[in-house]
Design an enzyme around this catalytic site. Structure first.
Site, PDB file in Angstrom:
ATOM      1  N   ASP A   1       0.339 -24.518  10.355  1.00 12.28           N
ATOM      2  CA  ASP A   1       1.685 -24.655   9.784  1.00 12.28           C
ATOM      3  C   ASP A   1       1.700 -24.187   8.330  1.00 12.28           C
ATOM      4  O   ASP A   1       2.592 -23.458   7.885  1.00 12.28           O
ATOM      5  CB  ASP A   1       2.214 -26.095   9.920  1.00 12.28           C
TER       6      ASP A   1
ATOM      7  N   ASP B   1       2.633 -11.441  14.517  1.00 10.27           N
ATOM      8  CA  ASP B   1       3.985 -10.869  14.523  1.00 10.27           C
ATOM      9  C   ASP B   1       4.692 -11.166  13.210  1.00 10.27           C
ATOM     10  O   ASP B   1       5.405 -10.326  12.665  1.00 10.27           O
ATOM     11  CB  ASP B   1       4.813 -11.446  15.683  1.00 10.27           C
TER      12      ASP B   1
END
Ligand code: NAD
Length: 359
Positions: free
Chosen positions: A223, A251
């Site tokens: 995270d 990505d």
């Protein structure tokens, strides 16, 4: 003599691979690169010709080759086919059959293209990250998996995150070896505070670091890594992570650069053999128009030279030539902006070859 399997595939794959082949031929003819290039069919084009997206002949060619250069697969005309013979099956089949467990996704932003990013130029200009993603294990493959019906009649979906020590160690080794060719820093991304499997991941990475004393290893929770990638991406050199975290983070990192037509990738096996391809797809919306950006594919050849053919000086020759054509203001339409010169796919390929010849 090294053998390179050339698999253009579908859509713009045909056009962009033709330009990358010009670059390989230039290195072979002018700079003594000892290679033989052999073409094969894959994807929808292969299905049309043979009834399967991965013909035996292509698989054999790829297995016997030292490296594979792939364009892209897919297109509207094959979308209604049975899933077993869709073009994407050709690509997945190659990855599985060749045992390509390490996916290398660089996110590089040439300073000349800093305006293409959605982030402020000073945050991303000169960005150069390498994400090493484990590709054949983890939650995408773990058993058991499925959807079951509980005693109370409610349906429940489940997947399994599983990594064995040897799987973690071998992807770690790839990351450390790549870092040795770069700035010498590896950030291992996990969720060790919540997932036992990635607690083991962290432990094995730390242990493997002992075999690479020149490399600096750090750990980051996924995270935080996602946050840091958009906050201050230039802090990273090499990131190594699991299949799913790598899927998402790579990505995200790619999009920091804002130019999908610029990014190469590699997938490697245990012995450094690799399949090299641009990260983008077959772009059926622009296929056949000679407007696609061939630079991601040309830069994939540079990765091939660096990671499989052990010819880093030739890799640099390509990367330098790409930088030169950008300096000269040449742009395909996807990266074009006011004040630069719009060129076609083939003009861009020719310009890169010309810049290599001038070096
Ligand atoms: P895409 O990457 O093909 O295209 C997305 C957008 O980016 C399009 O607008 C396209 O024109 C543009 N684009 C992509 N590459 C470009 C380039 N080199 N130069 C200029 N513009 C470029 O993704 P998509 O549209 O989601 O998928 C199209 C087909 O490609 C589908 O059949 C999909 O399954 C397939 N696909 C294949 C691969 C692969 O072969 N590795 C990867 C992704 C998608």
């Amino acid at each position: 003599m090294k053998k390179i399997a050339i698999l253009p595939g579908d859509g713009i794959g045909q056009e962009i691979v033709a330009e990358a082949v010009k670059v390989l031929e230039c290195l072979r003819d002018d700079h003594g690169l000892d290679v033989v290039l052999e073409q094969g069919l894959v994807g929808g084009t292969a299905y049309d010709a043979t009834g399967t997206p991965l013909p035996e002949e292509t698989l054999k060619l790829a297995q016997e080759a030292d490296a594979v250069l792939l364009g892209a697969v897919g297109g509207y005309q094959w979308e209604s086919l049975d899933i077993a013979v869709r073009p994407e099956k050709g690509l997945l089949g190659l990855r599985a059959e060749l045992g390509l467990f390490a996916n290398l996704r660089p996110a590089i932003l040439y300073p000349q293209l800093a305006d293409a990013s959605t982030l402020r130029p000073e945050v991303v200009s000169g960005l150069d990250i390498m994400i090493v993603r484990e590709l054949t294990g983890g939650i995408y493959f773990g058993q058991p998996r499925g959807v079951r019906t509980l005693d109370n009649g409610e349906r429940q979906g489940y997947n399994t995150l599983v990594y064995s020590e040897s799987e973690i160690r071998r992807i770690g080794k790839v990351a450390f070896e790549i870092a040795a060719k770069r700035q010498g820093r590896v950030c291992s991304v996990d969720k060790a505070n919540v997932l036992e499997c990635t607690e083991l991941w962290r432990e094995v990475m730390t242990d493997e670091a002992g075999a690479h004393p020149d490399i600096e290893l750090s750990h980051m929770y996924v995270d935080n890594a996602a946050m840091q990638l958009v906050r201050a991406p230039k802090q990273f050199d090499v990131m190594v992570t699991t299949n799913m975290f790598g899927d998402i983070l790579s990505d995200c990192a790619a999009m920091l650069t804002g130019s999908i037509g610029m990014l190469p990738s590699a997938s490697l096996d245990e012995n450094g053999k690799g399949m090299y391809e641009p990260i983008h797809g077959s772009a059926p919306d622009i296929a056949g128009q000679n407007v696609a950006n061939p630079l991601a594919t040309i830069l994939s050849v540079a990765m091939m030279l660096r990671y499989t053919l052990d010819a880093p000086a030739m890799a640099e020759r390509i990367e330098q030539a790409v930088s030169t054509v950008l300096d000269e203001g040449l742009r395909t339409q996807d990266i074009w902006s006011e004040g630069t010169r719009k060129v076609s796919t083939s003009e861009m390929g020719d310009a890169v070859v010309a810049a290599m010849r001038r070096q």
